[in-house]
Design an enzyme around this catalytic site. Structure first.
Site, short mmCIF file in Angstrom:
data_model
loop_
_atom_site.label_atom_id
_atom_site.label_comp_id
_atom_site.label_asym_id
_atom_site.label_seq_id
_atom_site.Cartn_x
_atom_site.Cartn_y
_atom_site.Cartn_z
N GLU A 95 -6.36 2.51 6.31
CA GLU A 95 -5.17 2.99 7.02
C GLU A 95 -5.34 2.88 8.55
O GLU A 95 -4.42 2.47 9.24
CB GLU A 95 -4.86 4.45 6.66
CG GLU A 95 -4.21 4.63 5.30
CD GLU A 95 -5.20 4.66 4.16
OE1 GLU A 95 -6.43 4.71 4.44
OE2 GLU A 95 -4.78 4.64 2.99
N HIS B 268 -0.19 14.06 -1.66
CA HIS B 268 0.81 12.99 -1.75
C HIS B 268 2.23 13.53 -1.60
O HIS B 268 3.16 13.01 -2.21
CB HIS B 268 0.69 12.27 -3.10
CG HIS B 268 -0.59 11.56 -3.31
ND1 HIS B 268 -1.76 12.20 -3.66
CD2 HIS B 268 -0.91 10.24 -3.22
CE1 HIS B 268 -2.74 11.31 -3.77
NE2 HIS B 268 -2.26 10.12 -3.50
#
Lengths: 328, 320
Positions: free
Chosen positions: A60, A129
């Site tokens: 990321e 999430h």
């Protein structure tokens, strides 16, 4: 007009911009053959190939920095961070680099990039999430933050974001991906910094973002039957913020309820309340500014607990009823 | 690679300009003329000049927080650079960046960086962009031994190799990440080995030997330009001064510093040039004098330059 989903609107915006401008490319995890975790880029690999659909390993920080670096020399990358929760890993490059390179170089450079990421709960994916971090990025000068609530807005705002010469954090809501709406086939822009009145009303204003716009619309239908006429303002972009539309709506109705999914403390609602309180709308307020937002907890797994952690239609109805009877 | 007399003189001038700039920076700070801090690269001049000597003017560099030397080696205007160091309105970054963020975008210098390892992921993306534009340009990405322990370094090595970007990663191992000795966890050879693990051709050099640095980086530049992908060069060097102005040098001995001063990269290069009959002692002194004079006029320029107007504070946050 034809109807397509929010997800298809995002894909169409990216596809049309990539067809128009060879400098636009995608970079992210599992965005190629897999089509992205939510299938947003499904099929794009076939059209654009591996040269412009850059699948990455789990990096990321690296991929966000790569998008930033490419933008620094004139490319127009679109980075996808699979879940907004993972922007924590990307934030050094986004916050310290992308947002600041132009200013700290005295305006010598531009960073025309988009970081797309899905936020929000409701999928049973639990703590890692499901989060909504928009306000972290709103707090950073140099970034722009867009948060569409409809397929129409998703396409127009994404096209504007891609064409913008600054880094834009583009926040999609997972539960909106399958929602449908009218979307023109041709490319069009919705200016960043332009709010939209999603429902006109005279009794009170609800300012809502993302999925909360949809929930507020459902709540408004119910409230209308009770004789409460709600106006819904969707800022659409949080930075820059269209304060004029917000202030005008509050001046008109005299009452305001702010609804967002992110945790209330330190959330964007506080900023909105501050903007209203500092503005000429203050003198028009007939009741305190109310906020309805995520509870002060991580998003839990259990369906009932998860549901209770963020505002639902019935919560909005209840809060709006309360506001309707409140006086200063 | 053979060295022409013209290039030898240019490199010696740049090394002396770097040394003079850093000495002036320190003096200006001690005289209370500089706001903030600085990171001096005295002792590391051969790494900057040797590496960047391999580039064409249209190529790029991206640097780290100890970046004055890199900026001079890339051909910066010394006046604009010194003005930025002084935070002046006509500096490269209009006084917004200062010592840690000097950039000269038109000159191909994509900037120094205040975050250790911050430039590494950017380098991958610059490499992707350079590949897409297909104009055969390359990038040198500089970082230090401190950055070699970050996650950003490892992610960047993986992505650089995956996309075969035209980038040479140059690690300037000056032996200390602030006070943390790199010998306690790694060596230049081991940092190079980290590149190899990810598939990059990697070498470690005597970073105080300009010729050795130049040859190693040249191989990487040729590989990158020829479509052969990224590589890593680790220059083993030493910073004579402390990490920044807060440094009390508690973590190293004076003996160690003195031992490294005996390996002065400038004197080493002068000796080489004398032996190879490229630069006489007399000529070298003349070059040195010119370098110090250049920096002195940059100082005068900077000190007589205007402060930024506070009214312009918010300019440049967003691009139109």
């Amino acid at each position: 007009m034809r109807e397509i989903s929010y997800l298809e609107a995002v894909r169409e915006a990216m596809t049309q911009e990539m067809e128009r401008d060879p400098r636009v490319f995608l970079i992210g995890e599992d965005i190629g053959e897999y089509g992205g975790a939510f299938q947003v880029s499904y099929g794009m690999l076939e059209e654009f190939g591996h040269e412009r659909i850059l699948d990455t390993p789990i990096t990321e920080l690296g991929l966000t920095g790569a998008a930033t670096g490419a933008a620094l020399i004139g490319m127009r990358p679109i980075a996808e961070i699979m879940f907004m929760d993972f922007t924590t890993l990307a934030s050094e490059q986004l916050v310290n680099q992308a947002a600041k390179l132009r200013y700290m170089f005295g305006g010598q450079s531009t960073v025309p990039m988009v970081l797309r990421t899905p936020a929000g709960s409701g999928t049973g994916a639990a703590e890692h999430h499901s989060q909504s971090f928009e306000n972290w990025f709103v707090h950073v000068p140099g970034l722009k933050v867009a948060m569409p609530s409809t397929p129409y807005d998703a396409k127009g705002l994404l096209i504007s974001s891609i064409r913008d010469n600054n880094p834009v954090v583009f926040i999609e809501h997972k539960l909106l991906y399958k929602t449908k709406g009218e979307v023109p086939e041709e490319p069009y822009e919705i200016p960043l910094g332009q709010a939209d009145i999603k429902r006109e009303g005279k009794d009170l204003t609800i300012i809502a973002t993302a999925i909360m716009v949809k929930k507020s619309q459902e709540a408004a239908e119910q409230l209308a039957q009770e004789g409460i006429d709600v106006e819904i303002v969707d800022p659409r972009t949080l930075r820059p913020l269209d304060t004029e539309t917000i202030v005008n709506s509050v001046k008109k109705t005299g009452k305001v309820l702010i609804v967002h999914e992110a945790v209330k403390t330190g959330g964007f609602g506080g900023e909105l309340a501050g903007v209203i309180a500092e503005s000429e709308a203050f003198g028009y307020l007939e009741a305190p500014i109310l906020r309805l937002a995520g509870r002060e907890v991580p998003i839990p797994y259990n369906r009932n607990l998860e549901r209770a952690a963020v505002p639902q239609v019935e919560d909005i109805i209840e809060k709006a009823r309360q506001l309707a009877t409140l006086k200063v | 690679m053979t060295l022409t007399k013209e290039n030898a003189e240019k490199y010696l001038l740049q090394m002396y300009q770097i040394r003079a700039f850093e000495e002036q920076a320190e003096k200006s700070y001690m005289a209370g003329k500089i706001h903030g801090t600085m990171h001096l690269s005295i002792g590391q001049e051969a790494s900057a000049v040797g590496s960047i000597s391999t580039l064409e003017p249209t190529d790029y560099i991206i640097g780290h927080h100890r970046g004055h030397g890199l900026t001079i080696a890339k051909g910066a205007d010394l006046n604009l650079m010194m003005a930025e160091f002084y935070g002046k309105a006509n500096g490269y970054c209009r006084g917004r960046g200062g010592s840690m963020h000097i950039a000269d975008i038109k000159g191909g210098n994509l900037g120094a960086n205040g975050v250790v390892g911050g430039g590494l992921p950017l380098a991958v993306g610059i490499g992707i962009g350079l590949k897409m534009e297909a104009e055969n340009r390359v990038l040198l990405c500089f970082f230090g031994d401190g950055a070699a322990s970050t996650g950003a370094f490892h992610e960047s090595m993986i992505l650089a190799e995956l996309y075969q970007v035209p980038v040479v990663f140059v690690c300037e191992n000056n032996q200390y990440a602030m006070s943390f000795a790199s010998r306690d966890w790694t060596t230049s050879k081991k940092i190079a080995a980290h590149g190899e693990v990810y598939g990059l051709t990697s070498t470690a050099t005597d970073g105080n030997n300009l010729i050795e640095v130049r040859d190693a980086v040249q191989m990487g530049v040729d590989r990158a330009r020829g479509g052969g992908g990224p590589s890593l060069v680790v220059n083993d060097t030493y910073r004579w001064r402390g990490h920044s102005k807060s440094d009390r040098n508690r973590y190293r001995t004076n003996e160690e510093i003195e031992a490294w001063k005996k390996k002065d990269p400038i004197l080493k290069f002068r000796k080489y040039c004398k032996t190879e009959k490229l630069i006489t002692d007399e000529k070298a002194e003349e070059i040195k004098k010119k370098a110090y004079a250049d920096i002195e006029s940059a100082r005068v320029f900077a000190e007589s330059s205007p402060e930024p107007d506070v009214q312009t504070l918010e300019e440049g946050v967003y691009a139109p």
